[in-house]
Design an enzyme around this catalytic site. Structure first.
Site, mmCIF file in Angstrom:
data_model
loop_
_atom_site.group_PDB
_atom_site.id
_atom_site.type_symbol
_atom_site.label_atom_id
_atom_site.label_comp_id
_atom_site.label_asym_id
_atom_site.label_seq_id
_atom_site.Cartn_x
_atom_site.Cartn_y
_atom_site.Cartn_z
ATOM 1 N N LYS A 181 34.879 13.184 51.815
ATOM 2 C CA LYS A 181 33.598 13.789 51.455
ATOM 3 C C LYS A 181 32.563 12.755 51.915
ATOM 4 O O LYS A 181 32.478 11.650 51.364
ATOM 5 C CB LYS A 181 33.544 14.029 49.942
ATOM 6 N N GLY A 238 31.061 3.452 44.679
ATOM 7 C CA GLY A 238 29.716 3.946 44.385
ATOM 8 C C GLY A 238 29.286 3.543 42.993
ATOM 9 O O GLY A 238 29.700 2.491 42.484
ATOM 10 N N GLU A 262 35.805 2.028 42.803
ATOM 11 C CA GLU A 262 35.234 0.686 42.792
ATOM 12 C C GLU A 262 33.781 0.880 42.413
ATOM 13 O O GLU A 262 33.004 1.451 43.170
ATOM 14 C CB GLU A 262 35.420 0.061 44.180
ATOM 15 N N CYS A 299 28.450 -4.849 46.660
ATOM 16 C CA CYS A 299 29.102 -4.768 45.348
ATOM 17 C C CYS A 299 29.449 -6.153 44.827
ATOM 18 O O CYS A 299 29.677 -6.317 43.631
ATOM 19 C CB CYS A 299 30.335 -3.885 45.430
HETATM 20 P P1 NAP Z 1 26.740 7.433 43.953
HETATM 21 O O1 NAP Z 1 25.531 8.074 43.434
HETATM 22 O O2 NAP Z 1 27.783 7.068 42.968
HETATM 23 O O3 NAP Z 1 27.366 8.430 45.045
HETATM 24 C C1 NAP Z 1 28.556 8.122 45.720
HETATM 25 C C2 NAP Z 1 29.261 9.419 46.096
HETATM 26 O O4 NAP Z 1 29.739 10.059 44.923
HETATM 27 C C3 NAP Z 1 28.358 10.425 46.779
HETATM 28 O O5 NAP Z 1 29.119 11.103 47.745
HETATM 29 C C4 NAP Z 1 27.964 11.351 45.660
HETATM 30 O O6 NAP Z 1 27.693 12.650 46.090
HETATM 31 C C5 NAP Z 1 29.202 11.373 44.812
HETATM 32 N N1 NAP Z 1 28.886 11.617 43.397
HETATM 33 C C6 NAP Z 1 28.153 10.798 42.608
HETATM 34 N N2 NAP Z 1 28.095 11.311 41.366
HETATM 35 C C7 NAP Z 1 28.798 12.453 41.385
HETATM 36 C C8 NAP Z 1 29.101 13.438 40.409
HETATM 37 N N3 NAP Z 1 28.662 13.330 39.163
HETATM 38 N N4 NAP Z 1 29.841 14.484 40.774
HETATM 39 C C9 NAP Z 1 30.284 14.608 42.040
HETATM 40 N N5 NAP Z 1 30.013 13.725 43.011
HETATM 41 C C10 NAP Z 1 29.295 12.659 42.694
HETATM 42 O O7 NAP Z 1 26.416 6.114 44.755
HETATM 43 P P2 NAP Z 1 25.327 5.853 45.901
HETATM 44 O O8 NAP Z 1 24.636 7.093 46.290
HETATM 45 O O9 NAP Z 1 26.043 5.146 46.955
HETATM 46 O O10 NAP Z 1 24.307 4.829 45.263
HETATM 47 C C11 NAP Z 1 23.694 5.013 44.008
HETATM 48 C C12 NAP Z 1 23.934 3.786 43.155
HETATM 49 O O11 NAP Z 1 25.328 3.447 43.169
HETATM 50 C C13 NAP Z 1 23.261 2.528 43.630
HETATM 51 O O12 NAP Z 1 21.951 2.436 43.186
HETATM 52 C C14 NAP Z 1 24.153 1.466 43.044
HETATM 53 O O13 NAP Z 1 23.778 1.174 41.737
HETATM 54 C C15 NAP Z 1 25.510 2.053 43.043
HETATM 55 N N6 NAP Z 1 26.399 1.609 44.154
HETATM 56 C C16 NAP Z 1 27.351 0.702 43.884
HETATM 57 C C17 NAP Z 1 28.189 0.301 44.884
HETATM 58 C C18 NAP Z 1 29.272 -0.694 44.636
HETATM 59 O O14 NAP Z 1 29.829 -1.175 45.585
HETATM 60 N N7 NAP Z 1 29.627 -0.970 43.416
HETATM 61 C C19 NAP Z 1 28.082 0.791 46.177
HETATM 62 C C20 NAP Z 1 27.104 1.739 46.431
HETATM 63 C C21 NAP Z 1 26.282 2.132 45.393
HETATM 64 P P3 NAP Z 1 26.194 13.199 46.205
HETATM 65 O O15 NAP Z 1 25.694 12.601 47.473
HETATM 66 O O16 NAP Z 1 26.358 14.657 46.223
HETATM 67 O O17 NAP Z 1 25.452 12.682 45.018
#
Ligand code: NAP
Length: 519
Positions: A181, A238, A262, A299
């Site tokens: 995805k 994420g 992760e 991360c």
């Molecule tokens: P994210 O919001 O967790 O999204 C990652 C993936 O998961 C996307 O494909 C998203 O789809 C999907 N997703 C998220 N929530 C979902 C849900 N409730 N149901 C179904 N699918 C879901 O992460 P991000 O967009 O990369 O970044 C947002 C925040 O994540 C950042 O501000 C940061 O705090 C954190 N982050 C952490 C790391 C790490 O390495 N720990 C890496 C990247 C980001 P959609 O696009 O449809 O929302």
């Protein structure tokens, strides 16, 4: 260089979904992409299931050649990948080229790793027909691939942790088909990498269902994918909230499946007194460099440093000076920038937090900030231990070594924890080590946690919330274990065993286990 979106890749064919979505690149023009749909998810999962048996049973040599062909195909599209990748993510060309080298390095590492075969962990307890009171049957164990895997591309590494990144490489190496995805932050980059994987499958004569790539465009694509009964595990990088929601969905399925997420970490560093006394400036500068790398969107970003009150000034001064020279830079997405600004505002207004250095940033940009808080106030405000995804650090000043230990004990699970120490710090370090070892997947000394080696001994994981499965890593060759399960073949004739179990295998545990009646 012009770019033309292709659609969703289902088992080697580009397909349009019922809707489109418009990309929001960090720089440059946006494009109209075909969104995913529940029907496409089902087609991809069905194709992955069809591919599973032939792929799981092809030779390790064939799979290794396939992984190497993916790396070659990615390199053949290298210029286009860098061009669209830097528009979509705002990351500089050099970073994307480095990330492509890392991605291809991972694929090649897994190729050589599976050729060696050690990961199969083959075990053989030979039959003991004369054993009393019960004879022992012939028992052979091997690790087998588990089935189709769903992978969620990460926003912050559009190549190394995305479509052809570590999760996909380790699943394909294990013998599992993959349905990705894509992340909406880099749909064009994702399409080019997906195209490379499909081209490699075709070249190597691998069933096309081995890989599919589906765009998002709406939340239900990801949820439909993890709920699909043919999907047997999920790899994810994420946010804590997104990861937790998907983890819960996996657990709530009629057949629960493992979710290898992760998620978040603040990767604290403990700056021990002799080290700070002797080289506080150097530590402050090093921290600032690690904190601002990739606009803090790693991360492994070391968001928190803990020092003793009497020794913290030189670290704070040097870090402030270094951070003052860092200009604001564009973040990966508008949403990530908004979350960063909101989190910084929240920290600023937390009781006991003082600004060492604060800067303004607007729109999709981020500039660094540095705060200081006493150990007592830090312990009283658990929210200060939550991840800040961006270039902001919190220096925690402990009043004495016991408080430093208390801070360590109160930490949640981390990807990495660092000790900076000199010889005279060994005694305090000895007291900290047993605590730190329980908290993190990786414990470092006199180094910075950003920069994760892709190798045999790496662990990129850790207790929750760093990851949802502390027995696993998402980086390094051990990542393959996530997509394997042990199968024991008891008394099964040689001709019926998987190829890798035929002939002589390692003999271990012989005679150690006794089968009890009914066991
Ligand atoms: P994210 O919001 O967790 O999204 C990652 C993936 O998961 C996307 O494909 C998203 O789809 C999907 N997703 C998220 N929530 C979902 C849900 N409730 N149901 C179904 N699918 C879901 O992460 P991000 O967009 O990369 O970044 C947002 C925040 O994540 C950042 O501000 C940061 O705090 C954190 N982050 C952490 C790391 C790490 O390495 N720990 C890496 C990247 C980001 P959609 O696009 O449809 O929302």
């Amino acid at each position: 260089m012009s770019f033309s979106p292709k659609g969703n890749l289902i088992a080697g064919q580009w397909c349009d979904g019922p809707r489109t979505f418009t990309s929001s690149p960090a720089l440059g023009s946006s494009y109209e992409f075909s969104a995913g749909s529940a029907e496409l998810v089902d087609r991809a999962a069905q194709a992955a299931e069809q591919a599973f048996q032939p792929y799981a049973h092809c030779s390790r040599q064939q799979r290794a050649t396939f992984l190497e062909a993916i790396a070659e195909e990615i390199d053949m599209r290298g210029t286009e990948i860098t061009a669209i990748g830097s528009q979509e993510s705002g990351l500089p060309t050099a970073r994307l080229e480095g990330e492509r080298a890392r991605t291809n390095g991972q694929l090649r590492l897994f190729a050589s790793y599976i050729r060696k075969g050690d990961y199969l962990d083959r075990r053989h307890d030979e039959a003991l027909p004369e054993r009393k009171p019960l004879p022992r049957p012939d028992l052979r164990l091997i690790q087998r691939p588990i089935g189709p895997i769903a992978v969620f591309g990460a926003s912050n590494f559009p190549l190394a942790f995305s479509v052809g990144g570590g999760d996909t490489a380790s699943a394909l190496a294990a013998g599992c088909p993959v349905v990705v995805k894509g992340h909406d932050a880099h749909p064009g980059t994702g399409e080019l990498v997906a195209d490379a994987i499909a081209a490699a499958a075709k070249r190597c004569g691998i069933h096309p269902g081995v890989f599919s790539y589906i765009h998002g465009g709406s939340r239900d694509i990801g949820t439909t994918l993890v709920r699909h009964p043919l999907i047997k595990a999920v790899g994810f990088t994420g946010s804590l909230s997104g990861g937790r929601a998907l983890f819960d969905l996996c657990a709530a399925r009629p057949e629960p499946i493992p979710f290898f997420g992760e998620l978040g970490a603040v990767n604290p560093m403990f700056l021990l007194p002799e080290a700070t006394k002797n080289r506080g400036d150097e530590l402050g500068r090093g921290w600032a460099a690690s904190l601002t790398m990739g606009v803090g969107q790693f991360c492994t970003n070391p968001g928190i440093a803990v020092a003793l009150q009497d020794h913290a000034t030189s670290v704070a001064d040097a870090a402030r000076q270094a951070l003052s020279g860092v200009a604001q830079q564009i973040m990966l997405t508008h949403g990530i920038a908004q979350a960063y600004h909101a989190r910084v505002d929240q920290i600023k207004t937390t009781k006991g937090v003082h600004e060492v250095m604060s800067s303004n940033s607007e729109a999709q940009n981020a500039a660094p900030n540095l705060f200081v808080v006493s150990g007592t106030d830090f312990l009283a405000n658990p929210a200060l231990s939550e991840e800040v995804f961006g270039p902001t650090g919190i220096l925690v000043t402990a009043s004495n070594p016991d408080e430093m230990l208390e801070i360590a004990r109160n930490l949640e699970g981390q990807l990495a924890i660092t000790l900076h120490l000199d010889n005279a710090d060994t005694e305090l370090a000895r007291r900290l080590m047993p605590i730190l070892e329980r908290k993190a997947g990786r414990v470092l000394a006199n180094n910075f946690p950003t920069g994760v080696e892709v190798s045999d001994a790496m662990v990129h994981g850790g207790p929750y919330p760093a990851s949802t499965n502390f027995g696993a890593t998402s980086v390094g060759t051990m990542a393959i274990r996530r997509f394997l399960r042990p199968v024991c073949f008891q008394g099964v004739p040689e001709a019926l065993l998987p190829d890798d179990l035929r002939g002589s295998v390692h003999h271990c545990c012989i005679g150690k286990h006794r089968m009890m009646p009914g066991g």
